[in-house]
Design a protein around this motif. Structure first.
Motif, short mmCIF file in Angstrom:
data_model
loop_
_atom_site.label_atom_id
_atom_site.label_comp_id
_atom_site.label_asym_id
_atom_site.label_seq_id
_atom_site.Cartn_x
_atom_site.Cartn_y
_atom_site.Cartn_z
N THR A 58 76.72 42.52 35.29
CA THR A 58 75.55 43.37 35.17
C THR A 58 75.86 44.76 35.71
OG1 THR A 58 74.06 41.47 35.44
CG2 THR A 58 73.13 43.66 35.81
N VAL A 59 75.60 45.76 34.87
CA VAL A 59 75.88 47.15 35.23
C VAL A 59 74.54 47.87 35.45
CG1 VAL A 59 77.09 49.26 34.59
CG2 VAL A 59 77.92 47.04 33.76
N SER A 60 74.39 48.47 36.61
CA SER A 60 73.13 49.15 36.93
C SER A 60 73.01 50.43 36.11
CB SER A 60 73.06 49.47 38.42
OG SER A 60 74.03 50.46 38.75
N ARG A 61 71.77 50.91 35.98
CA ARG A 61 71.54 52.17 35.25
C ARG A 61 72.25 53.33 35.94
NH1 ARG A 61 66.95 49.11 35.14
NH2 ARG A 61 65.98 48.76 33.08
N GLU A 62 72.24 53.31 37.27
CA GLU A 62 72.89 54.38 38.03
C GLU A 62 74.40 54.41 37.76
OE1 GLU A 62 73.37 55.93 42.67
OE2 GLU A 62 72.10 54.19 42.19
N VAL B 10 73.58 42.77 24.12
CA VAL B 10 73.30 43.63 25.27
C VAL B 10 72.03 43.10 25.93
CG1 VAL B 10 72.74 45.96 26.06
CG2 VAL B 10 74.38 45.63 24.20
N ARG B 11 72.19 42.47 27.05
CA ARG B 11 71.07 41.79 27.71
C ARG B 11 70.49 42.65 28.83
NH1 ARG B 11 70.62 36.58 26.14
NH2 ARG B 11 72.42 35.65 25.08
N THR B 12 69.21 42.53 29.00
CA THR B 12 68.53 43.21 30.11
C THR B 12 68.45 42.28 31.30
OG1 THR B 12 67.19 44.52 28.58
CG2 THR B 12 66.43 44.35 30.85
N VAL B 13 68.93 42.75 32.43
CA VAL B 13 68.78 41.99 33.67
C VAL B 13 67.70 42.71 34.45
CG1 VAL B 13 69.92 41.16 35.75
CG2 VAL B 13 71.22 41.36 33.60
N ARG B 14 66.52 42.12 34.43
CA ARG B 14 65.34 42.79 34.96
C ARG B 14 65.54 43.27 36.41
NH1 ARG B 14 60.64 42.92 32.60
NH2 ARG B 14 61.26 41.22 31.20
N GLY B 15 65.19 44.52 36.60
CA GLY B 15 65.26 45.11 37.93
C GLY B 15 66.66 45.55 38.34
N ILE B 16 67.68 45.29 37.50
CA ILE B 16 69.05 45.66 37.89
C ILE B 16 69.68 46.59 36.86
CG2 ILE B 16 71.34 44.82 38.48
CD1 ILE B 16 70.10 42.18 39.30
N GLY B 17 69.82 46.11 35.61
CA GLY B 17 70.48 46.93 34.59
C GLY B 17 70.75 46.13 33.33
N TYR B 18 71.96 46.28 32.79
CA TYR B 18 72.30 45.64 31.51
C TYR B 18 73.65 44.94 31.61
CZ TYR B 18 68.52 48.59 29.83
OH TYR B 18 67.29 49.19 29.66
N ARG B 19 73.83 43.96 30.69
CA ARG B 19 75.06 43.19 30.69
C ARG B 19 75.46 42.87 29.25
NH1 ARG B 19 73.37 38.69 32.99
NH2 ARG B 19 73.37 37.43 31.10
N PHE B 20 76.76 42.97 28.97
CA PHE B 20 77.28 42.56 27.67
C PHE B 20 77.83 41.15 27.78
CE2 PHE B 20 81.06 41.92 25.00
CZ PHE B 20 80.49 42.06 23.74
#
Length: 250
Positions: free
Chosen positions: A179-183, A221-231
């Motif tokens: 999981t990669v954060s938006r930041e 491309v999945r959304t990990v709620r409250g954290i970011g995204y993951r492939f």
């Protein structure tokens, strides 16, 4: 007076009496036979004869040391036996090199390094099999993400990603399963940019557009709620990586 008729010579057809009356006679051979008769005689190649043999030895330095011997000692011993059993024979020793850690049996690596014909054929066949397998994967893949050419194909058609959209997808692909954060995504995409650092919600907009272009495969491309995204890896997705290593590998 006798009733017996006088002897008369039998009459014949015209008999040529001059050279001008003689005509050459051409034998009527079939066309194939004529060509064969006119063809030059091909020399028969002599049968090959045995002139020697090659002995390939798979023995690296570490293994030889463990056996309490050196490669030089092994070669010397073999030549000694050869001199005793076949004094007229000549010999030539060659050392085979392979990259450190190269996979495969030592004897196969030696045969290939010395270009032994059988080993070369085996390698060529193995490469062809790999190419066929790769082509089969390519034909089965519904989505191809090519990080070397910076393009995405969906059902064989170019998805026409924008530069930022592809960079975003590539950032996730290179960090597959994490999981990669938006930041962090902003840090990666705008690290060398002179543009103003965007708000984190800008990443959500890019992801939404990216998913639209992926169509039925948007869920890679999945959304990990409250954290970011993951492939996440998908059976219908083929990844073609460039030579650049994953940024998560140090």
């Amino acid at each position: 007076m006798s009733n017996i008729a006088p002897f008369s010579r039998p009459t014949h057809a015209h008999v040529p009496t001059a050279a001008a009356d003689l005509k050459p006679v051409t034998p009527s051979y079939p066309a194939a036979a004529q060509r064969e008769a006119a063809a030059p005689v091909q020399p028969v190649a002599p049968a090959p004869e045995t002139r020697g043999f090659a002995l390939y030895v798979g023995l690296d330095t570490d293994t030889a040391t463990a056996d309490g011997v050196t490669l030089t000692e092994v070669v010397t011993a073999l030549r000694r036996v050869l001199a005793e059993r076949a004094p007229s024979a000549s010999s030539y020793a060659s050392v085979a090199f392979a990259p450190a850690g190269a996979p495969g049996d030592s004897i196969d690596l030696v045969r290939l390094a010395l270009q032994e014909p059988g080993a070369v054929r085996e390698q060529r066949a193995a490469r062809q099999e790999e190419e066929r397998a790769e082509e089969a994967k390519r034909s089965q893949a519904k989505v191809e993400i090519d990080t070397s050419r910076k393009r995405v194909l969906v059902q064989g058609e170019n998805a026409d990603f924008t530069y930022k959209e592809f960079e975003l997808l590539q950032a996730l692909v290179l960090r597959e399963g994490r999981t990669v954060s938006r930041e962090e995504i902003i840090d990666v995409l705008w690290r060398e940019s002179h543009e103003e650092r965007p708000h984190e919600r800008t990443i959500d907009v890019h992801v939404r557009r990216l998913r639209q272009r992926l169509g039925d495969y948007a869920d890679i491309v999945r959304t990990v709620r409250g954290i970011g995204y993951r492939f996440d890896r998908h059976a219908d997705v083929r990844i073609v990586h460039s030579l650049a290593p994953s940024p998560d590998r140090h």
